[in-house]
Scaffold this motif. Sequence first.
Motif, PDB file in Angstrom:
ATOM      1  N   LYS A  44      -6.272  11.844   4.438  1.00 50.09           N
ATOM      2  CA  LYS A  44      -6.745  12.205   5.777  1.00 50.09           C
ATOM      3  C   LYS A  44      -6.252  13.582   6.174  1.00 50.09           C
ATOM      4  CE  LYS A  44      -8.358   8.308   8.147  1.00 50.09           C
ATOM      5  NZ  LYS A  44      -7.995   7.194   7.229  1.00 50.09           N
ATOM      6  N   ALA A  45      -5.003  13.838   5.884  1.00 50.81           N
ATOM      7  CA  ALA A  45      -4.385  15.037   6.433  1.00 50.81           C
ATOM      8  C   ALA A  45      -4.732  16.280   5.619  1.00 50.81           C
ATOM      9  CB  ALA A  45      -2.866  14.871   6.475  1.00 50.81           C
ATOM     10  N   ILE A  46      -4.897  16.133   4.354  1.00 49.17           N
ATOM     11  CA  ILE A  46      -5.048  17.327   3.509  1.00 49.17           C
ATOM     12  C   ILE A  46      -6.403  17.377   2.824  1.00 49.17           C
ATOM     13  CG2 ILE A  46      -4.106  18.574   1.540  1.00 49.17           C
ATOM     14  CD1 ILE A  46      -1.402  17.284   2.273  1.00 49.17           C
ATOM     15  N   VAL A  47      -6.732  16.291   2.146  1.00 45.94           N
ATOM     16  CA  VAL A  47      -7.909  16.366   1.275  1.00 45.94           C
ATOM     17  C   VAL A  47      -9.178  16.533   2.089  1.00 45.94           C
ATOM     18  CG1 VAL A  47      -9.212  15.161  -0.477  1.00 45.94           C
ATOM     19  CG2 VAL A  47      -6.733  15.032  -0.460  1.00 45.94           C
ATOM     20  N   LYS A  48      -9.315  15.714   3.160  1.00 44.79           N
ATOM     21  CA  LYS A  48     -10.559  15.758   3.930  1.00 44.79           C
ATOM     22  C   LYS A  48     -10.775  17.129   4.570  1.00 44.79           C
ATOM     23  CE  LYS A  48     -12.342  11.401   3.978  1.00 44.79           C
ATOM     24  NZ  LYS A  48     -11.490  10.262   4.383  1.00 44.79           N
ATOM     25  N   PRO A  49      -9.798  17.652   5.282  1.00 44.47           N
ATOM     26  CA  PRO A  49     -10.020  18.988   5.869  1.00 44.47           C
ATOM     27  C   PRO A  49     -10.335  20.035   4.808  1.00 44.47           C
ATOM     28  CG  PRO A  49      -8.064  17.987   6.786  1.00 44.47           C
ATOM     29  CD  PRO A  49      -8.508  17.097   5.683  1.00 44.47           C
ATOM     30  N   LEU A  50      -9.622  19.950   3.704  1.00 42.13           N
ATOM     31  CA  LEU A  50      -9.889  20.918   2.639  1.00 42.13           C
ATOM     32  C   LEU A  50     -11.323  20.804   2.157  1.00 42.13           C
ATOM     33  CD1 LEU A  50      -6.767  21.034   0.349  1.00 42.13           C
ATOM     34  CD2 LEU A  50      -7.771  22.878   1.666  1.00 42.13           C
ATOM     35  N   ASN A  89       0.827  -1.211   0.000  1.00 43.18           N
ATOM     36  CA  ASN A  89       0.000   0.000   0.000  1.00 43.18           C
ATOM     37  C   ASN A  89       0.854   1.251   0.000  1.00 43.18           C
ATOM     38  OD1 ASN A  89      -2.702  -1.084   0.029  1.00 43.18           O
ATOM     39  ND2 ASN A  89      -2.073  -1.997   1.976  1.00 43.18           N
ATOM     40  N   LYS A  90       2.063   1.088  -0.398  1.00 45.61           N
ATOM     41  CA  LYS A  90       2.957   2.248  -0.592  1.00 45.61           C
ATOM     42  C   LYS A  90       3.050   3.088   0.667  1.00 45.61           C
ATOM     43  CE  LYS A  90       0.415   1.872  -4.670  1.00 45.61           C
ATOM     44  NZ  LYS A  90      -0.906   2.261  -5.122  1.00 45.61           N
ATOM     45  N   TYR A  91       3.200   2.423   1.787  1.00 46.56           N
ATOM     46  CA  TYR A  91       3.360   3.111   3.071  1.00 46.56           C
ATOM     47  C   TYR A  91       2.145   3.962   3.419  1.00 46.56           C
ATOM     48  CZ  TYR A  91       8.253   1.782   2.692  1.00 46.56           C
ATOM     49  OH  TYR A  91       9.411   1.084   2.577  1.00 46.56           O
ATOM     50  N   PHE A  92       1.025   3.699   2.808  1.00 41.87           N
ATOM     51  CA  PHE A  92      -0.211   4.437   3.084  1.00 41.87           C
ATOM     52  C   PHE A  92      -0.047   5.928   2.908  1.00 41.87           C
ATOM     53  CE2 PHE A  92      -0.521   0.473   5.474  1.00 41.87           C
ATOM     54  CZ  PHE A  92      -1.701  -0.009   4.975  1.00 41.87           C
ATOM     55  N   VAL A  93       0.819   6.310   2.010  1.00 40.44           N
ATOM     56  CA  VAL A  93       1.057   7.744   1.832  1.00 40.44           C
ATOM     57  C   VAL A  93      -0.174   8.422   1.255  1.00 40.44           C
ATOM     58  CG1 VAL A  93       2.388   9.425   0.532  1.00 40.44           C
ATOM     59  CG2 VAL A  93       3.529   7.512   1.632  1.00 40.44           C
ATOM     60  N   ASP A  94      -0.761   7.791   0.222  1.00 31.46           N
ATOM     61  CA  ASP A  94      -1.940   8.396  -0.400  1.00 31.46           C
ATOM     62  C   ASP A  94      -3.049   8.557   0.617  1.00 31.46           C
ATOM     63  OD1 ASP A  94      -1.035   8.884  -2.894  1.00 31.46           O
ATOM     64  OD2 ASP A  94      -1.468   6.855  -3.627  1.00 31.46           O
ATOM     65  N   GLU A  95      -3.229   7.510   1.445  1.00 31.09           N
ATOM     66  CA  GLU A  95      -4.289   7.578   2.435  1.00 31.09           C
ATOM     67  C   GLU A  95      -3.995   8.683   3.447  1.00 31.09           C
ATOM     68  OE1 GLU A  95      -2.934   4.972   1.217  1.00 31.09           O
ATOM     69  OE2 GLU A  95      -4.541   3.672   0.487  1.00 31.09           O
ATOM     70  N   GLY A  96      -2.732   8.782   3.785  1.00 30.50           N
ATOM     71  CA  GLY A  96      -2.327   9.834   4.719  1.00 30.50           C
ATOM     72  C   GLY A  96      -2.626  11.213   4.148  1.00 30.50           C
TER      73      GLY A  96
END
Lengths: 261, 416, 708, 100
Positions: free
Chosen positions: C640-646, C630-637
């Motif tokens: 969570k960290a940027i896309v959702k709050p935005l 899962n590629k270190y879950f970078v995309d998911e991170g």
Amino acid sequence: MTGGLVYLLYVLFAVGGIALYLAMPRTQGAHAKAGLVIGGGAVAGLLALCAQVYMAPHGSNIFYYIFAGVALLAAGRVVTHPNPTYSAVYFALVVLSVAVLLVMQRAEFLAVALVIIYAGAILVTYAFVIMLAQQSGGGSSADQRAREPMLAIIASFVVMGTIAGRVSDLRELPNSPVEVQATADVMDVPLADTPVKDAGNTLSVGRTMFNQYVVVVQLAGLLLLVAMVGAIAVSRKRIPADEHGPPPPPPGEIGRTVPPF
Amino acid sequence: MLLAFTQLGFSSILALVILGIILGMVAYSIYFERKIAGWVQDRYGPNRVGLPTLVGDLLPEKYGKFHFWGLGQPIADGLKFFLKEDIIPSHVDKPLFLIAPCVSLIVALIGFVVIPWGGQVAIFGQVFNVQVANPDIGLLYILGVGSMGVYGVVLGGWASNNKYSVYGAVRATAQMLSYEIPMGVAIMCVVLTCGQVRLEEIMASQVAGWNVWNLFYHPVAFIILWITMFAETNRTPFDLAECEQELVGGFHTEYSAMKFAMFFLAEYAHMITGCAFLAVLFCGGWDPIPFVRIPLFRPEDTGIIAMLAKMAVLFGKVAFFMFMYMWVRWTVPRFRFDQLMRVAWKGLIPASLGVLAVAIAGLYLGLHRTLWFTLPGNVAVVLVSLWVMSRAKDPVSGREANLPPLTRSPELGVQA
Amino acid sequence: MEIAGAGTLGVLILLLPALGAVAAAALGPRVLKGNSHLPVIFGVGGAAVVALIMLKRVAGVGPEALSTPVIYEWFSAKQGSWFNVELWIDPLTALMMAMVTFVATFVVVYSKEYMRHHDHPERGYERFFAFLGMFVCAMGVLVLGGNFLLLYMGWEAVGLCSYLLIGFYYEKPSAAAAAKKAFLVNRIGDFGFGLGILLIYMTFGHLDYRTVFEAIRLTNAHNADALMSLLNLGSLTEAQELIHTIAARLPYMALLLLCGAIGKSAQFPLYVWLPDAMEGPSPVSALIHAATMVTAGVYMMVRCGLIFAASDTVMLIIAIIGGGTALFAATVALVQTDMKRILAYSTISQLGYMFLGVGVFAASSAIFHLFTHAFFKALLFLGAGSVMHAMGGVIDVRRFGGLKRIMPITFVTMLIGSLALAGFPLFAGFWSKDEIVHHAMMHRPILGIVGLITAALTAFYTFRMMFLAFWGEERVPEGVHAHESGRWILVPLCVLALGAAFAGYVGVHVESGGFLGFLQPDEDMAHPQTAIHHFLSEVTAPFHVEHGAEHVVAAGHAAMGAEHAMATEHVADAVHGGFLAAIAHHWLMYVSALIAIGGILVAYWWYVRKPWIPQLLRSMLPDAYNVLLNKYFVDEGYDKAIVKPLRMGGVTCFRLDEFFIDGVIWLITAIPRFIGFCARSLQGGALQGYGLTMAAGLGIIVVLALLM
Amino acid sequence: MPDAGAYIVLGAALFAVGMVGFLARRNLIVMFLSTEIMLQGVLVNLVGFNRMYAGVDGQVFGLFVLVIAAVEAGLGLGLVVLLFRRKGTLDSEVWATMHG
């Protein structure tokens, strides 16, 4: 036109307008007869006014009154008759009357050109009226109802009455050289004893047209050409080949081919 | 009294005389029409109605019943028209139904006034034009009046409220519009050659000098004008407005008795005027023989005898053209409508424009009155037309294209 | 030294592909249809010929070659100062351009067959070629442009082409999403890049390379007089102040520009778009996302060496980002199963090497690696495309195998490419990678070790892919008639395979002594002997001369002082280390060769001989496997960290807009609407109604004018 | 001899009648005829004015008016037929909407 006579002109225009209003087609039956009578009165008054104001010094010509009257009454019928075919017939009458009036003004060439061109144009109009009216199955309801005739009449007659009253005030203008020169009475014009050298109207119109207005003539020709192309393009029937009949056979295939005639 | 006898008076008398002649000619044209039909079809034609009360009954019995070759037929016909019941069908548009034949006849009858029938005549020292009216625009007058000739047909056709009649009217309209164009262009050739729109001047130019008729300058234009005359008068092969086989009677299906007779009269009157017009424009009018000066037929001969002789010559030419009308009628089959249109638009109009180009070139070069220029020019136009026609291989018409395709059968060759 | 006809050559390189693209776009849909590749092949091929001519001329002049022809004056932002459309042609440009157009030519040729199904052009065939031509032109603007404005323009234009081509199959939601992602992630980097350019403009008042670089040189030399005349400054004091300002701002410029480079070259943390970009057609992956566009960041850093090398901290950051990305991407590539994704992560990893090279002052080695990488990575992508073509669009290595007999030529060429990528001795990648690792060892030993580990991983995952795809029993997806591709595909593969095999030899020079000693990369960057390093020596000079650290210190930039001292030492080592360096070099060369061979052998052992070992490892270490897969879950991170709050913020703003602002606007617009409601009856639509109105108006005018 | 003024008054009256017809009638062909009546009024007017000055310029203008009338007849009737084909009626009211 001076003084009170101008107001008489306005009054006559107003009476003519009322006549036209009465004669306009309506769903509950038009008062065409009443309109015709009043309109005839208005026209007669108008012509009498003309006679009084313009003709008096020169003497009058009965043909002017006849054909001016016919032209006006026929024009009134064109716009008031509920049957478009009759409108076209009356329009022919208008054209012929106007042509006669033009002849009286020594504009024979223009008069004949008018008749020839309008004969062609009106003929087409006839044909279309006939075809379309026949197709739509008798009188359309649209012809039975005039559209805001009162407003239209008021607007038009106010404009033209005012302009006529204003512009026709020509007594003060000097007699023109043409008038002095053209002393022959209208009755003499069609007769053969006019000097041959005074070929006159046609010749002078031609000279003027091809000397002074030659560019305009070219432009008019261009305009006619454009109109012809436009008319052909507009009225061409666009029917896909496969809907109506088989497509024309490709060249070289067996089929009757003959020279064009 | 004599001093008051002006051109106006002379013209009035002349008008009455010519009108009488024309009406008489109309009546006997119908007789000859039927007679010629008979000859063409190898039968007798009208030969029964003699002149019984006036002449026939006065003859002694031993001569048997002499019928005067049926010369009484037109009179009998006329009587019949007058005496038949005048039916106005209930479904017609009455005013226009009544006006239409009148329009037709009037228009046909007013055309002749500008025809110069016999040069000039001197009566009691006064010189008159043997012409009812000599307006500035004589030729155009004929064109204008001629173009109005179809009004009667159209009005009658529409007013009859009958599909066949309407078809006849519409056909007549389209035909008239199409054939006016080559007609006008062909006439333009004459106008350019003579430099005049007065018919009497055109006549004068034909009898001046070498006596060369316009026919020799512009034979193609003459033929074109002749053809369009057939079309203008709705005569076979251009009588699509009234063809019995397709449209019952065309625009006059609903007409009977006198109103029908008026249409009939109008047609023949129109033909006579047209023939006179043709004769004046192209065939030297009252000049009997081209290239030759004959006493009595010179412009300067102004005696009454000369006038009568000239008129006789002109009416002789009219009679000849009338005969041609009838001959063609019983010889040439009728065109189909699309063929009719193509003859005008693809045949006559281009050809007439070609002839007009020749006339214009002649005028520009100053050679418009020289046979050696205009004749080869006309021949060239004919050759070019023939070449173009031989190249064009269009199918006959859109209608043709809609017919079922021809199939090839191996045994029988091409078969429909 | 000027290059003959440089302007003409440069303009030709730009115009030919552009014309081809325009022709394909204009004539393609109606006229050319299935022949839409022709104008682009001719355009790009012509550009390649011109670029080779340019390279030859530049090489004839030597490393000092530099022409800055001005094509025309573009626009003026202030009185008397023009932004020109100008070119900058020097060895780096010539090399890059030759490489780009050469690879592009073969990619376009390859696409002629690839973009057809059963020899029928795909939908959008002409669009594809038009975009390719446009891309080559844009890349030309990027590389040839003589100022930062053109650089930025080309930068964005290649981004646009990349976006359009990733989204080529725009009916496919994943492709559309990938295109958007690539564009947006690049925007983040480009934002910094744009700010960097603005900062440059703010500082120097100019954007052309010549002035900017000269100003930096003068700053480093503390030559206030010359700077004053160069920048038309009012007074000497001003110039001296400007020197301080420049010195203080250079690191920030470098960092801002670095943002752009990270975005464009897919480095951590902005690498996420590149694996998804594999949704585009394979030729696009080969050309844009392996060989050319993604290397733009490296090119830019080398081009702006005077800015980057001025600060050792920046260089350290670059080196760490590069090394880290290289290792990180290599580990992810270990477990991927999608052939193109493996190659995509490999690309990220190799780009990391290039960053590492720049970061350890081995700019010319980085360019060297860029050069060789272009060949073998383009080759691998095209080979993967060929496989995909044969497998009916399937690219998952688990679903086929044993292809080496079915597709022998593809197999051989891909094998050459893999050997080059793995750093197998004597193949292209070996030389270039080795140099970078060597320099990393010299400057940052830890990063050097990271580089070595990465090299081992690279060899392993590359051959894992090769063994899975080409060895073992023959397996193809169901319903697929597997076949070798046609000539239009194989010829480019073979040509690029030649490049992958031999491109490395521009970076070695023949020298006697020792095993492999006769083939020896340059270690002395200051006085290079080999073709490519000698060729680039002038361009990369800022990286390996005394790069002015002392001056920076002298300029009072105390914050970075300590780093500078250290860096100076290393540089001194590198330059004067002589013997030690030579030993280290030879040692390293053997080690890296062994590592590469070892990686290949392990892969062989695990995936051909004992396939149960990876299975066992997976079951033993499921968490590690999942993290990698899962590629270190970078995309998911990121999500969570940027896309959702935005998105939350966006929703809030939207509601505010919808209910409050729109309400106010509705109230305002109600007034004209009410007026319109009242006046509507005037406009009935009927011609006569208008005519009546006109007539009435005329009547009023006439009455007023004539009677009053 | 009738004076020019009489012709001008007549022309104005004809023009007014034609204008009424154009504004008040719904039948496309009658509207068309009404515009022709307006042109007749113009023609009468031009010829009337022609008498006031030497030369025949007024008549030449009249000829150009005829040219315009011919053009109008050709194009106008073509358009009328086109419109009739679209809606099957000659009523101008059905063309009050802005879309076809």
